[in-house]
Design a protein around this motif. Structure first.
Motif, PDB file in Angstrom:
ATOM      1  N   PRO A 298     113.877 -32.694  29.758  1.00 52.58           N
ATOM      2  CA  PRO A 298     112.910 -33.066  28.720  1.00 52.58           C
ATOM      3  C   PRO A 298     112.799 -31.971  27.662  1.00 52.58           C
ATOM      4  O   PRO A 298     112.977 -30.789  27.955  1.00 52.58           O
ATOM      5  CB  PRO A 298     111.592 -33.218  29.504  1.00 52.58           C
ATOM      6  CG  PRO A 298     111.982 -33.322  30.939  1.00 52.58           C
ATOM      7  CD  PRO A 298     113.272 -32.606  31.092  1.00 52.58           C
TER       8      PRO A 298
ATOM      9  N   LEU B 269     107.393 -31.477  27.382  1.00 54.23           N
ATOM     10  CA  LEU B 269     106.818 -30.693  28.474  1.00 54.23           C
ATOM     11  C   LEU B 269     105.437 -30.163  28.107  1.00 54.23           C
ATOM     12  O   LEU B 269     104.517 -30.179  28.932  1.00 54.23           O
ATOM     13  CB  LEU B 269     107.757 -29.538  28.828  1.00 54.23           C
ATOM     14  CG  LEU B 269     109.065 -29.919  29.529  1.00 54.23           C
ATOM     15  CD1 LEU B 269     109.939 -28.687  29.726  1.00 54.23           C
ATOM     16  CD2 LEU B 269     108.776 -30.587  30.868  1.00 54.23           C
TER      17      LEU B 269
ATOM     18  N   PRO C 216     111.075 -29.352  24.996  1.00 51.75           N
ATOM     19  CA  PRO C 216     109.870 -28.510  25.123  1.00 51.75           C
ATOM     20  C   PRO C 216     108.605 -29.212  24.642  1.00 51.75           C
ATOM     21  O   PRO C 216     107.530 -29.024  25.215  1.00 51.75           O
ATOM     22  CB  PRO C 216     110.208 -27.293  24.258  1.00 51.75           C
ATOM     23  CG  PRO C 216     111.698 -27.236  24.252  1.00 51.75           C
ATOM     24  CD  PRO C 216     112.160 -28.658  24.292  1.00 51.75           C
TER      25      PRO C 216
ATOM     26  N   ARG D  89     101.949 -31.083  30.020  1.00 52.15           N
ATOM     27  CA  ARG D  89     101.019 -30.057  30.514  1.00 52.15           C
ATOM     28  C   ARG D  89      99.622 -30.273  29.934  1.00 52.15           C
ATOM     29  O   ARG D  89      98.616 -30.153  30.639  1.00 52.15           O
ATOM     30  CB  ARG D  89     101.529 -28.661  30.141  1.00 52.15           C
ATOM     31  CG  ARG D  89     102.760 -28.216  30.917  1.00 52.15           C
ATOM     32  CD  ARG D  89     103.275 -26.876  30.386  1.00 52.15           C
ATOM     33  NE  ARG D  89     102.276 -25.829  30.563  1.00 52.15           N
ATOM     34  CZ  ARG D  89     102.186 -25.061  31.638  1.00 52.15           C
ATOM     35  NH1 ARG D  89     103.042 -25.230  32.634  1.00 52.15           N
ATOM     36  NH2 ARG D  89     101.270 -24.129  31.729  1.00 52.15           N
TER      37      ARG D  89
END
Length: 303
Positions: free
Chosen positions: A5, A10, A7, A14
């Motif tokens: 994936p 991600l 950045p 998160r």
């Protein structure tokens, strides 16, 4: 081999998990994941609404250019998640439901941003889940006015027998009721998540939920509501919030008591309590502490 994936994806994942954790005022990704798993365990039909609400509120914050640090720790996710849960609980899945979830989640971010600016610049009290409560009240009133079909359970289960086991299960349900879950297993999952984030927080959460059930039964309130955890979730949130900012145990204990005493008042005026008793309890204690600090500072001689 599957591509990794990007950045950006991600970071968004998160932030979304942090939004789930922020419902319980935590920033731990493991806690957020366990909150998500608890929804899967206790009410999987609510998960799509929660994800849609969290993603919408986060994306609106990103498009509006709100502080990336705030977005990263989930501050622009939890109100949207709660709105998605509430609407998915109250309404059946039709074409209207995702529209309501996205609109209300977007508004929650637009309401939270100026509040946070004033909190940091002018010392306003924390917003907590107030955008969720305000928009939740408006949406529930709109549903009633438009006479939209409600997604209600087919039947009501008999009240469980009052014994030690049911009391323990009721305490776990009190944790789950923060996110509208009536499952002890989901509550246990949430407790593990809080323990991962902070052991002291988990203990205060247990104490808050336990006090809610105990006070309800002591006052003769409906035992089915007490054992379902309906009197424990606001006390749980108040305990967590105040234990984070006050090391002295008296103030979290006072917050638990205030949240429990305030909750029946909303039934009396015909408003769903949602998380407003928790918010009011924390505001009263925070305002009282600030007033006391000012009084001490003003009475201290200078020079």
């Amino acid at each position: 081999m599957l591509p990794l994936p990007s950045p950006a994806i991600l970071l968004s994942l998160r932030a979304l998990l942090s939004g789930f954790a922020q419902i319980f005022l935590q920033q731990h990704l493991g806690c957020g994941l366990l909150v998500l798993i608890a929804i899967l365990i206790g009410a999987p039909e609510l998960l799509a609404g929660a994800l849609l609400g969290g993603l919408t509120s986060m994306l609106v914050a990103q498009r509006r250019g709100y502080p990336p640090a705030d977005i990263a720790i989930g501050l622009y996710g939890y109100n949207g998640i709660l709105l998605g849960l509430l609407l998915s609980l109250k309404l059946p899945w039709t074409a209207l439901l995702p529209v309501l979830i996205m609109a209300s989640a977007a508004l929650s971010s637009l309401l939270l941003a100026p509040w946070m600016r004033r909190m940091r610049k002018h010392g306003w009290l924390p917003a907590f889940t107030f955008p969720f409560v305000l928009l939740g009240w408006l949406l529930l009133a709109l549903v009633a006015q438009l006479q939209l079909p409600l997604d209600t359970p087919a039947g009501t289960a008999a009240a469980p027998e009052l014994n030690v086991l049911q009391l323990l299960l009721g305490v776990l349900r009190g944790l789950g009721q923060v996110i509208f879950l009536d499952s002890p297993l989901a509550g246990l999952c949430l407790l593990i998540g809080l323990r991962l984030a902070d052991g002291r927080t988990a203990l205060w959460a247990l104490l808050g939920s336990s006090c809610g059930s105990a006070l309800a039964l002591f006052n003769g309130w409906p035992s089915d509501g007490a054992l379902a955890g309906l009197y424990g979730y606001n006390a749980t949130l108040a305990a967590i919030a105040l234990a984070q900012t006050h090391r002295c145990p008296l103030l979290p204990a006072l917050g638990i008591l205030l949240a429990l005493l305030l909750q029946p008042g909303f039934s009396a005026i015909g408003l769903p309590a949602l998380t407003m008793p928790f918010i009011l309890a924390c505001w009263l204690i925070r305002a009282g502490a600030q007033s006391w600090q000012r009084a001490v500072r003003d009475s201290t001689p200078t020079g």
